[in-house]
Design an enzyme around this catalytic site. Structure first.
Site, short mmCIF file in Angstrom:
data_model
loop_
_atom_site.label_atom_id
_atom_site.label_comp_id
_atom_site.label_asym_id
_atom_site.label_seq_id
_atom_site.Cartn_x
_atom_site.Cartn_y
_atom_site.Cartn_z
N GLY A 141 0.82 -1.19 0.00
CA GLY A 141 0.00 0.00 0.00
C GLY A 141 0.87 1.25 0.00
CB CYS A 142 0.31 4.65 -1.31
SG CYS A 142 -1.34 4.99 -0.63
#
Length: 308
Positions: free
Chosen positions: A114-115
């Site tokens: 995930g970012c």
């Protein structure tokens, strides 16, 4: 011979950015479905099984469905950009700097980080592994991201309502990135995570405040910075930077980038520190990370096609 790549969910923000990074590259040929067949299960099944690599840019349930469409014994190798498989058994976490380039290169199933968790894990994993921060401390992480990370609905909302200055969310403390943050750093407790969206299309800042005087066994800020610099010394993507201006700026005009910059700030006494990661939520935080893993899986230089 060029390897074939099918991007399932190619019309979304992440898929479009991946396709842009692969365009014009002779090493890959994109398999595409026209609009009429894009959501047809039989057409998707055919493409998923025909491709050398499938990149899933889908919601979690749709990503699980896509994996189920791949026949047993198929040679198709998968990169999943959703949350669905980030802590799942049998999947390799697609963060080569953390799990090892060889692990990603040899994997059949790779889950894209995930970012937000990319910034958190990049800062924390090396320090916890080296014993410079304890795994048992209840950490906090604050982050802001450009609105492009929220997909088409959030992009439309921000672009149609210029009065939004800040959008805090995850207020029920169950953000979907938390399990991978805890797992891939090796923490005893899930971090308290405070994400927010700002009126910028792309870009992200992830920050971990550290009350070092209260954390038993914590190293000095200088030791932490030296360890991060050592850990990422051979990375062409992640770097440890200095900041002498007294401020960090996330500009709306910031160009697309697949790099990530790490910073360690501290007070003069070394009793408090702030670990900060600056990255592009659509770059190293999503599409750039997928292409980096794809390059390794295909036996190519990991930065090929990236914006470094």
């Amino acid at each position: 011979m060029a390897k074939t790549v099918f991007i399932d969910g190619a019309a979304g923000t992440t898929g479009l950015e991946i396709a842009d990074r692969l365009s014009g590259r002779s090493e890959f040929t994109l398999l595409t479905l026209d609009e009429a067949r894009r959501k047809d299960a039989s057409a998707r099944r055919e493409a998923l099984n025909e491709a050398d690599f499938a990149i899933l840019c889908l919601p979690d349930d749709a990503a699980r469905e896509a994996v189920a469409l791949i026949d047993a014994g198929s040679a198709t190798r998968v990169i999943d950009a959703s949350t669905a498989h980030r802590v799942a058994s049998g999947w390799t976490f697609g963060f080569p700097e953390i799990v090892g380039r060889d692990a990603v290169a040899g994997a059949a199933r790779v889950s894209n980080p995930g970012c937000y968790s990319t910034g958190f894990i990049a800062l924390m994993a090396p320090l916890v592994r080296a014993g410079l921060l304890p795994a048992e401390w209840p950490y906090t992480v604050h982050a802001v991201s450009g609105y492009s990370g929220g997909g088409k609905a959030l992009i439309e909302r921000f672009e149609q309502d210029p009065d939004i200055a800040w959008r805090g969310y995850g207020l029920a403390l169950g953000h979907k990135h938390i399990p991978e943050m805890q797992r891939h750093v090796g923490l005893a407790h899930p971090p308290v995570f405070s994400p927010a969206v700002i009126p910028a299309h792309r870009g992200m800042v992830v920050e971990i405040p550290l009350p070092l005087a209260a954390i038993s066994g914590a190293a000095s800020p200088q030791e932490m910075k030296a360890e991060l610099a050592r850990f990422y010394a051979d990375s062409p993507v992640v770097s440890v930077e200095e900041c002498s201006e007294g401020e960090l700026l996330l500009r709306r005009s910031r160009p697309a980038s697949d790099r990530m910059e790490l910073f360690v700030f501290a007070d003069a006494a070394g009793e408090q520190a702030r670990l900060v990661a600056l990255l592009d939520n659509l770059g190293k935080g999503a599409s750039g990370a997928a292409v980096q893993s794809l390059n390794l899986m295909a036996g190519l230089p990991e930065t090929a096609g990236l914006r470094i």
